[in-house]
Motif scaffolding. Structure first.
Motif, PDB file in Angstrom:
ATOM      1  N   PHE A  36      60.340 100.624  56.302  1.00  0.00           N
ATOM      2  CA  PHE A  36      60.779 101.098  54.984  1.00  0.00           C
ATOM      3  C   PHE A  36      60.871  99.933  53.998  1.00  0.00           C
ATOM      4  N   ILE A  37      61.408  98.788  54.439  1.00  0.00           N
ATOM      5  CA  ILE A  37      61.509  97.618  53.562  1.00  0.00           C
ATOM      6  C   ILE A  37      60.125  97.106  53.200  1.00  0.00           C
ATOM      7  N   SER A 270      67.069  95.024  58.336  1.00  0.00           N
ATOM      8  CA  SER A 270      66.614  95.832  57.199  1.00  0.00           C
ATOM      9  C   SER A 270      67.791  96.316  56.364  1.00  0.00           C
ATOM     10  N   ILE A 271      68.901  96.638  57.004  1.00  0.00           N
ATOM     11  CA  ILE A 271      70.092  97.086  56.271  1.00  0.00           C
ATOM     12  C   ILE A 271      70.749  95.921  55.540  1.00  0.00           C
ATOM     13  N   ALA A 272      70.911  94.797  56.233  1.00  0.00           N
ATOM     14  CA  ALA A 272      71.643  93.669  55.655  1.00  0.00           C
ATOM     15  C   ALA A 272      70.832  92.956  54.581  1.00  0.00           C
ATOM     16  N   TYR A 273      69.581  92.650  54.870  1.00  0.00           N
ATOM     17  CA  TYR A 273      68.772  91.865  53.942  1.00  0.00           C
ATOM     18  C   TYR A 273      68.006  92.731  52.941  1.00  0.00           C
ATOM     19  N   GLY A 274      67.575  93.918  53.377  1.00  0.00           N
ATOM     20  CA  GLY A 274      66.655  94.687  52.564  1.00  0.00           C
ATOM     21  C   GLY A 274      67.271  95.690  51.629  1.00  0.00           C
ATOM     22  N   LEU A 275      68.314  96.393  52.076  1.00  0.00           N
ATOM     23  CA  LEU A 275      68.878  97.468  51.252  1.00  0.00           C
ATOM     24  C   LEU A 275      69.869  96.907  50.238  1.00  0.00           C
ATOM     25  N   SER A 278      68.786  95.905  44.191  1.00  0.00           N
ATOM     26  CA  SER A 278      67.509  95.994  43.514  1.00  0.00           C
ATOM     27  C   SER A 278      66.610  97.046  44.155  1.00  0.00           C
ATOM     28  N   VAL A 279      66.630  97.124  45.483  1.00  0.00           N
ATOM     29  CA  VAL A 279      65.858  98.159  46.174  1.00  0.00           C
ATOM     30  C   VAL A 279      66.398  99.537  45.828  1.00  0.00           C
ATOM     31  N   ARG A 280      67.710  99.679  45.860  1.00  0.00           N
ATOM     32  CA  ARG A 280      68.303 100.970  45.520  1.00  0.00           C
ATOM     33  C   ARG A 280      67.986 101.369  44.081  1.00  0.00           C
ATOM     34  N   ARG A 281      68.016 100.383  43.210  1.00  0.00           N
ATOM     35  CA  ARG A 281      67.716 100.670  41.810  1.00  0.00           C
ATOM     36  C   ARG A 281      66.278 101.157  41.661  1.00  0.00           C
ATOM     37  N   ALA A 282      65.334 100.508  42.345  1.00  0.00           N
ATOM     38  CA  ALA A 282      63.929 100.921  42.270  1.00  0.00           C
ATOM     39  C   ALA A 282      63.753 102.336  42.801  1.00  0.00           C
ATOM     40  N   ILE A 283      64.464 102.659  43.871  1.00  0.00           N
ATOM     41  CA  ILE A 283      64.361 104.002  44.449  1.00  0.00           C
ATOM     42  C   ILE A 283      64.944 105.039  43.496  1.00  0.00           C
ATOM     43  N   VAL A 315      68.965  88.357  48.128  1.00  0.00           N
ATOM     44  CA  VAL A 315      67.544  88.599  48.007  1.00  0.00           C
ATOM     45  C   VAL A 315      67.063  88.632  46.576  1.00  0.00           C
ATOM     46  N   LEU A 316      67.956  88.508  45.612  1.00  0.00           N
ATOM     47  CA  LEU A 316      67.565  88.456  44.220  1.00  0.00           C
ATOM     48  C   LEU A 316      68.175  87.232  43.543  1.00  0.00           C
ATOM     49  N   LEU A 317      68.169  86.115  44.237  1.00  0.00           N
ATOM     50  CA  LEU A 317      68.734  84.901  43.676  1.00  0.00           C
ATOM     51  C   LEU A 317      67.971  84.496  42.422  1.00  0.00           C
TER      52      LEU A 317
END
Length: 323
Positions: A36-37, A270-275, A278-283, A315-317
């Protein structure tokens, strides 16, 4: 990635089938999570920033490791060799990518450097090169075989030489990564603590509140990142040491925890680093494009975080923008 002998040993066929089912089930969850990521990175252009690119390669490694873990025994020969080398290679690559993320955080937040993007070729050489070397060296003292219809492992360990080589080529870099990530987290929190104390000395209430907010955010996020590897591989490490001391005397419940927790590493990552936000916003932005009859079924709390909070996530530094 415990040795097959350490996990299977003299266990009856029924217990082996249970272990195979645990491995396949847990790896399937990890495959879905990491896949998914990877899909989000490929589909959403706004996520293709350098910091999330590191998460992408982490998820890609997890996805391939999970895939090769659940394909089952592909019988003797070339495919069995390919499966054995692939699982080891991508598993090592996975926890090495976490060290590049930790290094990026440390270099931007603690050392205030802005050159991390220029280091991407070095990261690739470090991760893929080290994984390849560890995988090739591990073939020393090993034999490749299969366990009929019992599932997903093709790599066996024979004798103490093979077990020592396995420990050196897998558990040494694993726990080295855990220590490195833990030290990095500690240094980031210490820096934020110093910033908070400085704000108190300066009686700057606004800066003090901002520093405390960053400290709490880092604590909430980075507090469990090093624990992912610890939780995923502690039982495997114990099982490996137990098998080295008492070969052939297997503990079934320890083997279940060994295989299950290790196979879930991709899901945890995937939960810690990916979700992240920014990912939630894109979704959520894509969900807003759906017809009204579909949008009403989405979760009610789908508002993305503000830009300031979003930039604070690992992940969005965007430290360069703050300097």
């Amino acid at each position: 990635m415990a040795t097959v002998q350490a996990v299977f040993g003299n266990l009856p066929a029924s217990d082996r089938r249970i272990l195979t089912a645990v491995n396949s089930g847990a790896s399937s969850f990890s495959l879905l999570g990491s896949g998914f990521i990877v899909l989000c990175y490929l589909c959403f252009k706004e996520l293709r920033k350098f910091s999330f690119k590191l998460v992408f390669f982490l998820a890609l490694s997890d996805m391939l490791y999970s895939f090769f873990s659940i394909v089952g025994d592909p019988s003797k020969g070339f495919f069995c060799y390919a499966q054995a080398y692939s699982t080891h290679f991508f598993c090592v690559a996975s926890f090495l990518w976490t060290t590049t993320i930790a290094f990026t955080l440390h270099r931007t937040v603690v050392r205030h450097k802005t050159d991390v993007e220029d280091m991407e070729p070095i990261f690739h050489l470090y991760v893929w090169g080290t994984s390849l070397v560890m995988t090739v060296i591990r073939s020393i003292g090993n034999e490749h075989g299969h366990f009929g219809d019992l599932g997903a492992w093709c790599w066996t360990q024979t004798g103490r030489t093979g077990k020592v080589v396995h420990f050196i080529t897998f558990y040494v870099p694993l726990w080295g990564a855990i220590i490195f990530n833990g030290v990095t987290y500690f240094q980031v929190i210490r820096m934020l603590n110093n910033a908070t104390r400085m704000a108190v000395d300066m009686s700057n209430r606004a800066y003090q509140q901002e520093a405390r907010a960053k400290e709490q955010l880092a604590l909430n996020q980075w507090g469990y990142y090093p624990l992912i590897l610890v939780g995923s591989w502690s039982f495997a490490t114990i099982n490996h040491i137990h098998d080295f001391i008492e070969p052939g005397h297997n503990i079934f419940w320890l083997s279940v925890l060994d295989i299950g927790m290790a196979a879930l590493m991709g899901l945890f990552n995937s939960i810690a680093y990916g979700l992240n936000s920014s990912v939630r916003r894109a979704i959520y932005e894509r969900l807003d494009l759906l017809p009204e009859r579909f949008r009403r079924w989405r979760p009610k709390n789908t508002k993305s975080r503000g830009p300031q909070q979003e930039e604070s996530e690992l992940v969005l530094l965007k430290i360069q923008d703050q300097q």
